[in-house]
Design a protein around this motif. Structure first.
Motif, PDB file in Angstrom:
ATOM      1  N   MET A 173      51.278   6.350-101.724  1.00 27.34           N
ATOM      2  CA  MET A 173      50.204   6.273-102.143  1.00 27.34           C
ATOM      3  C   MET A 173      49.340   6.541-103.351  1.00 27.34           C
ATOM      4  O   MET A 173      49.121   7.746-103.024  1.00 27.34           O
ATOM      5  CB  MET A 173      49.021   5.341-100.903  1.00 27.34           C
ATOM      6  N   VAL A 174      49.240   5.981-104.273  1.00 27.95           N
ATOM      7  CA  VAL A 174      49.192   6.911-105.675  1.00 27.95           C
ATOM      8  C   VAL A 174      47.930   6.843-106.093  1.00 27.95           C
ATOM      9  O   VAL A 174      46.889   6.019-106.019  1.00 27.95           O
ATOM     10  CB  VAL A 174      50.264   6.596-106.865  1.00 27.95           C
ATOM     11  N   THR A 175      47.185   8.057-106.655  1.00 30.80           N
ATOM     12  CA  THR A 175      45.890   8.118-106.824  1.00 30.80           C
ATOM     13  C   THR A 175      45.503   7.999-108.785  1.00 30.80           C
ATOM     14  O   THR A 175      44.168   7.796-108.869  1.00 30.80           O
ATOM     15  CB  THR A 175      44.705   8.774-104.933  1.00 30.80           C
ATOM     16  N   GLU A 176      46.104   8.738-108.893  1.00 30.99           N
ATOM     17  CA  GLU A 176      45.973   8.886-109.846  1.00 30.99           C
ATOM     18  C   GLU A 176      47.205   9.411-110.794  1.00 30.99           C
ATOM     19  O   GLU A 176      48.140   9.865-110.183  1.00 30.99           O
ATOM     20  CB  GLU A 176      44.921  10.141-110.138  1.00 30.99           C
ATOM     21  N   PHE A 177      47.305   9.236-112.560  1.00 32.60           N
ATOM     22  CA  PHE A 177      48.334   9.339-113.043  1.00 32.60           C
ATOM     23  C   PHE A 177      48.053  10.523-114.401  1.00 32.60           C
ATOM     24  O   PHE A 177      46.179  10.130-114.174  1.00 32.60           O
ATOM     25  CB  PHE A 177      48.986   8.018-113.734  1.00 32.60           C
ATOM     26  N   GLU A 178      48.995  11.016-114.549  1.00 33.91           N
ATOM     27  CA  GLU A 178      48.779  11.826-115.866  1.00 33.91           C
ATOM     28  C   GLU A 178      49.545  11.544-116.239  1.00 33.91           C
ATOM     29  O   GLU A 178      50.516  11.934-116.892  1.00 33.91           O
ATOM     30  CB  GLU A 178      48.871  13.733-115.560  1.00 33.91           C
ATOM     31  N   PHE A 179      49.265  11.513-117.754  1.00 35.16           N
ATOM     32  CA  PHE A 179      49.674  10.562-118.975  1.00 35.16           C
ATOM     33  C   PHE A 179      49.761  11.381-120.324  1.00 35.16           C
ATOM     34  O   PHE A 179      48.843  11.953-120.722  1.00 35.16           O
ATOM     35  CB  PHE A 179      49.944   9.356-119.327  1.00 35.16           C
ATOM     36  N   ASN A 180      50.710  12.142-120.927  1.00 27.73           N
ATOM     37  CA  ASN A 180      51.427  11.675-122.508  1.00 27.73           C
ATOM     38  C   ASN A 180      50.932  10.694-123.828  1.00 27.73           C
ATOM     39  O   ASN A 180      51.520  10.423-123.278  1.00 27.73           O
ATOM     40  CB  ASN A 180      52.057  12.620-122.948  1.00 27.73           C
ATOM     41  N   GLY A 217      55.982  -2.007-122.546  1.00 26.20           N
ATOM     42  CA  GLY A 217      54.651  -1.680-123.297  1.00 26.20           C
ATOM     43  C   GLY A 217      54.448  -2.369-124.641  1.00 26.20           C
ATOM     44  O   GLY A 217      56.189  -2.256-124.694  1.00 26.20           O
ATOM     45  N   PHE A 218      53.737  -3.066-124.735  1.00 33.00           N
ATOM     46  CA  PHE A 218      53.542  -3.212-126.861  1.00 33.00           C
ATOM     47  C   PHE A 218      53.602  -1.842-127.454  1.00 33.00           C
ATOM     48  O   PHE A 218      54.858  -2.111-128.705  1.00 33.00           O
ATOM     49  CB  PHE A 218      51.706  -3.362-126.818  1.00 33.00           C
ATOM     50  N   LEU A 219      53.653  -1.041-127.436  1.00 32.27           N
ATOM     51  CA  LEU A 219      54.287   0.475-127.867  1.00 32.27           C
ATOM     52  C   LEU A 219      55.827   0.567-127.569  1.00 32.27           C
ATOM     53  O   LEU A 219      56.170   2.204-127.748  1.00 32.27           O
ATOM     54  CB  LEU A 219      53.087   1.739-127.968  1.00 32.27           C
ATOM     55  N   THR A 220      56.488   0.295-127.121  1.00 34.24           N
ATOM     56  CA  THR A 220      57.839   1.128-125.715  1.00 34.24           C
ATOM     57  C   THR A 220      58.630   1.066-127.126  1.00 34.24           C
ATOM     58  O   THR A 220      59.870   1.652-127.047  1.00 34.24           O
ATOM     59  CB  THR A 220      58.296  -0.316-125.027  1.00 34.24           C
ATOM     60  N   ARG A 221      59.007   0.133-127.948  1.00 31.10           N
ATOM     61  CA  ARG A 221      59.813   0.459-129.491  1.00 31.10           C
ATOM     62  C   ARG A 221      59.935   2.198-129.831  1.00 31.10           C
ATOM     63  O   ARG A 221      60.595   2.197-129.990  1.00 31.10           O
ATOM     64  CB  ARG A 221      59.960  -0.452-129.681  1.00 31.10           C
ATOM     65  N   PHE A 222      58.549   2.210-129.811  1.00 32.77           N
ATOM     66  CA  PHE A 222      57.971   3.459-130.765  1.00 32.77           C
ATOM     67  C   PHE A 222      57.820   4.261-129.748  1.00 32.77           C
ATOM     68  O   PHE A 222      58.861   6.181-130.530  1.00 32.77           O
ATOM     69  CB  PHE A 222      56.665   2.674-131.069  1.00 32.77           C
ATOM     70  N   SER A 223      57.559   4.264-128.634  1.00 34.87           N
ATOM     71  CA  SER A 223      57.476   5.702-127.441  1.00 34.87           C
ATOM     72  C   SER A 223      57.756   5.738-126.740  1.00 34.87           C
ATOM     73  O   SER A 223      57.820   6.951-125.633  1.00 34.87           O
ATOM     74  CB  SER A 223      55.766   5.575-127.801  1.00 34.87           C
ATOM     75  N   GLY A 224      58.725   4.585-126.199  1.00 33.66           N
ATOM     76  CA  GLY A 224      59.675   4.501-124.998  1.00 33.66           C
ATOM     77  C   GLY A 224      58.679   3.738-123.566  1.00 33.66           C
ATOM     78  O   GLY A 224      56.605   3.441-124.197  1.00 33.66           O
ATOM     79  N   MET A 225      59.258   3.735-122.676  1.00 36.48           N
ATOM     80  CA  MET A 225      58.224   2.917-121.541  1.00 36.48           C
ATOM     81  C   MET A 225      56.977   3.857-120.666  1.00 36.48           C
ATOM     82  O   MET A 225      57.206   5.330-121.060  1.00 36.48           O
ATOM     83  CB  MET A 225      59.668   2.210-120.126  1.00 36.48           C
ATOM     84  N   LEU A 226      56.001   3.131-120.441  1.00 44.52           N
ATOM     85  CA  LEU A 226      55.058   4.031-119.873  1.00 44.52           C
ATOM     86  C   LEU A 226      55.261   4.867-119.080  1.00 44.52           C
ATOM     87  O   LEU A 226      54.929   6.161-118.802  1.00 44.52           O
ATOM     88  CB  LEU A 226      54.258   2.546-119.072  1.00 44.52           C
ATOM     89  N   CYS A 227      56.561   5.030-117.826  1.00 42.66           N
ATOM     90  CA  CYS A 227      57.018   5.729-117.288  1.00 42.66           C
ATOM     91  C   CYS A 227      57.779   6.863-118.140  1.00 42.66           C
ATOM     92  O   CYS A 227      56.937   8.389-117.459  1.00 42.66           O
ATOM     93  CB  CYS A 227      58.288   5.463-116.189  1.00 42.66           C
ATOM     94  N   ASP A 228      58.541   7.039-119.540  1.00 47.21           N
ATOM     95  CA  ASP A 228      58.583   7.791-120.198  1.00 47.21           C
ATOM     96  C   ASP A 228      57.184   8.672-120.774  1.00 47.21           C
ATOM     97  O   ASP A 228      57.448   9.599-120.874  1.00 47.21           O
ATOM     98  CB  ASP A 228      58.855   7.779-120.782  1.00 47.21           C
ATOM     99  N   ARG A 229      55.949   7.793-120.629  1.00 43.27           N
ATOM    100  CA  ARG A 229      54.911   9.638-121.086  1.00 43.27           C
ATOM    101  C   ARG A 229      53.863   9.995-119.401  1.00 43.27           C
ATOM    102  O   ARG A 229      52.927  10.554-120.167  1.00 43.27           O
ATOM    103  CB  ARG A 229      54.047   8.413-121.496  1.00 43.27           C
ATOM    104  N   LEU A 230      54.573   9.644-117.961  1.00 42.42           N
ATOM    105  CA  LEU A 230      53.824  10.710-117.168  1.00 42.42           C
ATOM    106  C   LEU A 230      54.791  12.095-116.716  1.00 42.42           C
ATOM    107  O   LEU A 230      55.494  12.496-117.290  1.00 42.42           O
ATOM    108  CB  LEU A 230      54.490   9.356-115.724  1.00 42.42           C
TER     109      LEU A 230
END
Length: 145
Positions: free
Chosen positions: A103-110, A49-62
């Motif tokens: 089947m995923v129903t919800e995600f929790e991210f930082n 994503g847009f902030l990947t270089r700064f903060s990692g991939m979205l799955c890294d925030r999961l």
């Protein structure tokens, strides 16, 4: 400063993944630059994503996800983390499994803090640049060079 965690429903579009306080954008997820991409496919595919270089991939925030797992009795919903008995499913849900085990129903991210906000500092400088161009071969080739 820790901006906490956010719970995001599986049907959410990635353009909704910015978080405000009193009108200020204080946190975001490293989402794609297209706001209509679904958060589920983006996360389960790894999440560039847009902030990947700064903060990692979205799955890294999961942090965790809630999923209906067919192998459980009656297909019940379970919380999946990297530290519980569903750690393999957590890994598979971070781009390693093709997104076909539950089947995923919800995600929790930082989320990523994008603006400092506290009692002493309640303002941010936000710059938004829009470049409206026709997508032509010449334009694309110009930016490639």
């Amino acid at each position: 400063k820790d901006v906490g965690t956010v719970a995001v429903g599986a049907g959410t579009m990635s353009g909704s993944a910015i978080f405000t306080h009193e009108g200020l954008v204080i946190a975001a997820l490293p989402i794609s630059s297209t706001p209509t991409v679904g958060i589920s496919g983006l996360t389960l595919g790894g999440g560039l994503g847009f902030l990947t270089r700064f903060s990692g991939m979205l799955c890294d925030r999961l942090n965790s996800l809630t999923a209906i797992v067919p192998s459980t009795p009656e297909g019940k919903a379970v919380t999946v983390t990297k530290d519980n008995e569903y750690a393999d499913l957590f890994w598979a849900s971070c781009g390693g499994g093709g997104g076909n085990f539950a089947m995923v129903t919800e995600f929790e991210f930082n989320p990523v803090q994008v603006c400092q906000y506290d009692d002493d500092n309640d303002s941010c400088t936000v710059v938004k640049l829009n470049l409206l161009l026709k997508a032509t071969v010449e334009t694309i080739m110009y930016y490639q060079e």
